[in-house]
Design a protein around this motif. Structure first.
Motif, PDB file in Angstrom:
ATOM      1  N   VAL A 197      -9.936   5.787  -2.714  1.00  0.00           N
ATOM      2  CA  VAL A 197     -10.572   6.684  -2.062  1.00  0.00           C
ATOM      3  C   VAL A 197     -10.149   8.300  -1.869  1.00  0.00           C
ATOM      4  O   VAL A 197     -10.167   8.622  -3.043  1.00  0.00           O
ATOM      5  CB  VAL A 197      -8.561   6.028  -0.597  1.00  0.00           C
ATOM      6  CG1 VAL A 197      -8.483   4.829  -0.833  1.00  0.00           C
ATOM      7  CG2 VAL A 197      -7.441   6.821  -1.508  1.00  0.00           C
ATOM      8  N   ALA A 198     -10.565   8.471  -0.728  1.00  0.00           N
ATOM      9  CA  ALA A 198     -11.135  10.887  -0.829  1.00  0.00           C
ATOM     10  C   ALA A 198      -9.552  10.761  -1.209  1.00  0.00           C
ATOM     11  O   ALA A 198      -8.884  10.378  -0.663  1.00  0.00           O
ATOM     12  CB  ALA A 198     -11.701  10.731   0.397  1.00  0.00           C
ATOM     13  N   GLU A 199      -9.782  12.217  -2.123  1.00  0.00           N
ATOM     14  CA  GLU A 199      -8.497  12.504  -1.763  1.00  0.00           C
ATOM     15  C   GLU A 199      -7.591  13.602  -0.251  1.00  0.00           C
ATOM     16  O   GLU A 199      -6.149  13.228  -0.272  1.00  0.00           O
ATOM     17  CB  GLU A 199      -8.288  14.339  -2.060  1.00  0.00           C
ATOM     18  CG  GLU A 199      -7.070  14.647  -2.955  1.00  0.00           C
ATOM     19  CD  GLU A 199      -7.627  16.221  -3.142  1.00  0.00           C
ATOM     20  OE1 GLU A 199      -8.812  16.065  -4.441  1.00  0.00           O
ATOM     21  OE2 GLU A 199      -7.027  16.874  -3.681  1.00  0.00           O
ATOM     22  N   LYS A 200      -8.228  13.364   1.045  1.00  0.00           N
ATOM     23  CA  LYS A 200      -7.391  13.867   2.317  1.00  0.00           C
ATOM     24  C   LYS A 200      -6.901  12.759   2.567  1.00  0.00           C
ATOM     25  O   LYS A 200      -5.814  12.363   3.075  1.00  0.00           O
ATOM     26  CB  LYS A 200      -8.472  14.237   3.137  1.00  0.00           C
ATOM     27  CG  LYS A 200      -9.256  13.243   3.673  1.00  0.00           C
ATOM     28  CD  LYS A 200     -10.411  14.446   4.765  1.00  0.00           C
ATOM     29  CE  LYS A 200     -11.389  13.511   5.205  1.00  0.00           C
ATOM     30  NZ  LYS A 200     -11.991  14.157   6.263  1.00  0.00           N
ATOM     31  N   THR A 201      -7.109  11.203   2.145  1.00  0.00           N
ATOM     32  CA  THR A 201      -6.961  10.363   2.302  1.00  0.00           C
ATOM     33  C   THR A 201      -5.272   9.781   1.910  1.00  0.00           C
ATOM     34  O   THR A 201      -4.167   8.588   2.089  1.00  0.00           O
ATOM     35  CB  THR A 201      -7.582   8.976   2.219  1.00  0.00           C
ATOM     36  OG1 THR A 201      -8.940   9.225   3.118  1.00  0.00           O
ATOM     37  CG2 THR A 201      -7.808   7.487   2.469  1.00  0.00           C
ATOM     38  N   ASP A 260       1.162  -1.224  -0.003  1.00  0.00           N
ATOM     39  CA  ASP A 260      -0.153   0.003   0.216  1.00  0.00           C
ATOM     40  C   ASP A 260       0.508   1.098   0.001  1.00  0.00           C
ATOM     41  O   ASP A 260       0.553   2.136  -1.024  1.00  0.00           O
ATOM     42  CB  ASP A 260      -0.558  -0.159   1.064  1.00  0.00           C
ATOM     43  CG  ASP A 260      -2.212  -1.165   0.879  1.00  0.00           C
ATOM     44  OD1 ASP A 260      -2.399  -1.608   0.085  1.00  0.00           O
ATOM     45  OD2 ASP A 260      -2.524  -1.774   1.884  1.00  0.00           O
ATOM     46  N   TYR A 264      -3.261  14.394  -6.269  1.00  0.00           N
ATOM     47  CA  TYR A 264      -3.916  13.765  -4.855  1.00  0.00           C
ATOM     48  C   TYR A 264      -5.169  13.507  -5.542  1.00  0.00           C
ATOM     49  O   TYR A 264      -5.220  11.833  -5.209  1.00  0.00           O
ATOM     50  CB  TYR A 264      -4.043  14.803  -3.963  1.00  0.00           C
ATOM     51  CG  TYR A 264      -2.950  14.878  -3.634  1.00  0.00           C
ATOM     52  CD1 TYR A 264      -1.308  14.091  -2.970  1.00  0.00           C
ATOM     53  CD2 TYR A 264      -2.504  16.428  -2.935  1.00  0.00           C
ATOM     54  CE1 TYR A 264      -0.877  14.704  -2.874  1.00  0.00           C
ATOM     55  CE2 TYR A 264      -1.210  16.665  -2.705  1.00  0.00           C
ATOM     56  CZ  TYR A 264      -0.556  16.091  -2.533  1.00  0.00           C
ATOM     57  OH  TYR A 264       0.750  16.533  -2.182  1.00  0.00           O
ATOM     58  N   LYS A 270      -3.506  12.088   1.356  1.00  0.00           N
ATOM     59  CA  LYS A 270      -2.742  13.350   1.596  1.00  0.00           C
ATOM     60  C   LYS A 270      -1.946  12.394   2.195  1.00  0.00           C
ATOM     61  O   LYS A 270      -0.817  11.902   3.367  1.00  0.00           O
ATOM     62  CB  LYS A 270      -3.273  14.549   1.822  1.00  0.00           C
ATOM     63  CG  LYS A 270      -3.266  14.961   0.859  1.00  0.00           C
ATOM     64  CD  LYS A 270      -3.810  16.094   1.093  1.00  0.00           C
ATOM     65  CE  LYS A 270      -4.318  17.070  -0.528  1.00  0.00           C
ATOM     66  NZ  LYS A 270      -5.439  18.326   0.054  1.00  0.00           N
ATOM     67  N   SER A 271      -2.948  12.222   3.808  1.00  0.00           N
ATOM     68  CA  SER A 271      -2.391  11.378   4.595  1.00  0.00           C
ATOM     69  C   SER A 271      -1.803   9.548   4.791  1.00  0.00           C
ATOM     70  O   SER A 271      -0.688  10.101   5.384  1.00  0.00           O
ATOM     71  CB  SER A 271      -3.715  11.200   5.483  1.00  0.00           C
ATOM     72  OG  SER A 271      -4.813   9.818   5.710  1.00  0.00           O
ATOM     73  N   ARG A 272      -1.440   8.934   3.842  1.00  0.00           N
ATOM     74  CA  ARG A 272      -1.065   7.661   3.023  1.00  0.00           C
ATOM     75  C   ARG A 272       0.311   7.831   2.515  1.00  0.00           C
ATOM     76  O   ARG A 272       1.438   7.647   3.074  1.00  0.00           O
ATOM     77  CB  ARG A 272      -1.857   6.985   2.398  1.00  0.00           C
ATOM     78  CG  ARG A 272      -2.864   5.908   3.276  1.00  0.00           C
ATOM     79  CD  ARG A 272      -3.506   4.543   1.847  1.00  0.00           C
ATOM     80  NE  ARG A 272      -4.567   4.723   2.290  1.00  0.00           N
ATOM     81  CZ  ARG A 272      -5.599   3.627   1.506  1.00  0.00           C
ATOM     82  NH1 ARG A 272      -4.825   3.356   0.045  1.00  0.00           N
ATOM     83  NH2 ARG A 272      -6.882   2.962   1.856  1.00  0.00           N
ATOM     84  N   GLY A 286      -6.540   9.322  -5.277  1.00  0.00           N
ATOM     85  CA  GLY A 286      -7.599   9.293  -4.584  1.00  0.00           C
ATOM     86  C   GLY A 286      -8.471   8.024  -5.684  1.00  0.00           C
ATOM     87  O   GLY A 286      -8.937   6.929  -5.365  1.00  0.00           O
TER      88      GLY A 286
END
Lengths: 180, 363
Positions: free
Chosen positions: A154-158, A130, A145, A160-162, A149
């Protein structure tokens, strides 16, 4: 100009039986797909086979492509699946992780010597699938991003954090101590 | 594509970003795109697996005209049996032959009481050794139907004559047989082969050409008529045909049999075996058709480790060099121990290599 045609138009022509319309799509994406496969697998021959197989498979399955999504996102998933299959077919004794620079080498030295050892690749292969995938999409496929996504579902903010966490882990692997 | 900016939030991430930005971007091989387009333009790509209707039960039930996919499945099943038999002989030598079923039963009992051990396998390639010692392989060769085939005189004769020829011949365009084998053969394996053929113009062209062979057509026609009687109970019903379709769809994404055919269709000795008259005689037998219908066989040819091993280049090289034939002769003349046939293969391989070297030497 054929090469400038949008992906959707080329796909539509392929579906009408114009095989040659697939050529610009191959030209457009072969580099990024090949690089992605290489960074996922760490082997140039495997990467070639995977990129080629994925492109052919994409053509064969073009009728199942949903034009609401980006063509690249779809074909990239095929590359990932092919890469996973290739990995699972590898012999148990086949090393996955490339050799890291020798003991005592600092990260700067190691990076300077990447032409010889490609420690970035070795470090990437130490990451989870991953983590590696999100880094490959960002830094080798050069997706935004939002595009990542969409590709990963997955969501854009996810994303970024990943990505942040994956890069932290990669950075720790690249620490001088880890390279010893 | 990329309008966002990456900014490091801590030293670890900064280090990673530096490394990633300095990492090499590879250029794809120059022949990548041409290779892809060649495959897409080849006649083999008309095989149909990109056509959603292709795998439908209705399509497969049609009595087709000319080189149907179902008939190819028949041939590919036979090919898989042949490779299986080669692997079997490589380890055990020829089974003892006897008239009728008595010999077969005796051979089966003998086999069941003896497990293949590492010392019985003297092939040098560790991958092949691993495969031949696998549970899947052991279960398969302990199957009485398998042994009946391998013990048959016709099959032995066929196996002993692995001459160089082109690929298989035209299959029986018999819907009944095709459906029976659809049900009997491992769906994933078949799908993998079809997928491979659809992407490999050389193999598919060779197969297409060979499908015109009248000799094989005749043989398989005979096999089809026997199958209609002998294996009628194992025919597919509509439900299993639908299940097969679903399995095919899933399996087409990945199959180890792609690798098998990749090697096998380029191997003259292997494809020669399929065209061999004695081999064609052997495949007419009810026992042979029974083997194809056996779930154990389907499982075995879907086993990745097994296929990886038998499609190994070194293994096929042994067959190509005539080593298989030598091993078979050795076994048939009384030295039929597994170790002996393994050694015979190695010896014959060496001899073949020496012969090739001699031929290359300037006179």
């Amino acid at each position: 100009m054929v090469d400038g045609d949008p992906d959707e138009a080329l796909v539509a022509r392929c579906l009408r039986g114009e095989v040659e319309a697939f050529e610009p799509l191959v030209a457009r994406y072969q580099r990024v797909l090949y690089n992605a496969a290489y960074r996922l697998l760490g082997d140039r021959e495997d990467a070639r086979d995977v990129a080629q197989g994925a492109l052919v498979k994409a053509y064969e399955k073009l009728a199942s492509f949903d034009p609401r999504y980006r063509f690249f996102s779809w074909i990239y998933r095929i590359v990932v699946n092919e890469a996973l299959n290739t990995r699972s077919r590898r012999r148990p004794d086949s090393p996955l992780v490339a050799d890291l620079p020798g003991s005592g080498a600092g990260v700067e030295d190691a990076l300077a010597a990447r032409e010889r050892k490609d420690c970035v690749q070795a470090a990437l292969l130490r990451l989870s699938s991953d983590d590696r995938e999100v880094i490959v999409l960002r830094h080798f496929a050069e997706l935004s991003y939002a595009e990542i996504g969409e590709t990963l579902g997955v969501a854009e903010k996810t994303v970024k954090s990943r990505l942040h966490e994956a890069r932290q882990r990669l950075g720790r692997i690249l620490e001088p101590e880890s390279l010893q | 594509m990329n309008e966002d900016r990456d900014e490091a939030l801590d030293p670890d991430e900064a280090r990673a970003l530096r490394a990633l930005r300095s990492a090499e971007r590879l250029e794809p091989p120059a022949d990548l795109a041409p290779s892809v387009m060649r495959q897409l333009s080849a006649p083999s790509n008309v095989l149909g697996d990109r056509n959603p209707e292709f795998w439908s039960p209705d399509r497969r039930r049609q009595s087709s005209g000319g080189g149907s996919m179902s008939s190819r499945k028949v041939l590919l099943g036979i090919a898989a049996v042949a490779v299986l038999a080669i692997g079997y002989f490589a380890v055990t030598g020829f089974p003892p032959t006897g008239p009728g079923s008595e010999g077969t039963v005796g051979a089966a009992k003998k086999y069941q009481s003896e497990q293949i051990s590492a010392k019985d396998v003297q092939l040098q390639n560790p991958e092949i050794q691993r495969v031949l010692q696998s549970d899947t392989f052991r279960k398969l060769v302990s199957n009485p139907e398998t042994r009946a085939i391998l013990a048959s005189k016709e099959f032995q004769k066929a196996m002993a004559a692995a001459e160089v020829q082109a690929l298989v011949g035209k299959a029986a365009e018999n819907a009944d047989l095709a459906e029976q084998l659809d049900g009997a053969m491992d769906a994933q394996a078949v799908a993998g082969l079809m997928s491979y053929l659809s992407r490999n113009s050389e193999a598919a062209t060779e197969l297409d050409a060979a499908l015109e062979s009248a000799a094989v057509e005749k043989a398989l026609d005979a096999a089809a008529s026997k199958a209609t009687d002998a294996a009628a109970g194992k025919a597919l019903d509509a439900a299993s045909a639908n299940a097969l379709d679903r399995a095919l769809d899933a399996a087409i994404k990945d199959s180890a049999l792609e690798k098998l055919l990749s090697e096998a269709t380029r191997d003259a000795a292997f494809v020669g075996l399929l065209k061999n008259e004695a081999f064609q005689e052997a495949i007419k037998s009810e026992a042979f058709l029974g083997l194809l219908a056996d779930p154990a066989f389907g499982k075995a040819i879907g086993d990745r480790a097994f296929l990886d091993g038998i499609s190994n280049g070194a293994f096929l090289e042994a067959a190509r060099s005539g080593a298989l034939e030598a091993a078979v002769e050795s076994a048939a003349s009384g030295a039929a121990a597994g170790a002996a046939s393994g050694a015979a293969i190695e010896k014959a391989t060496d001899a073949a290599q020496g012969k090739a070297t001699d031929a290359a030497e300037p006179k």
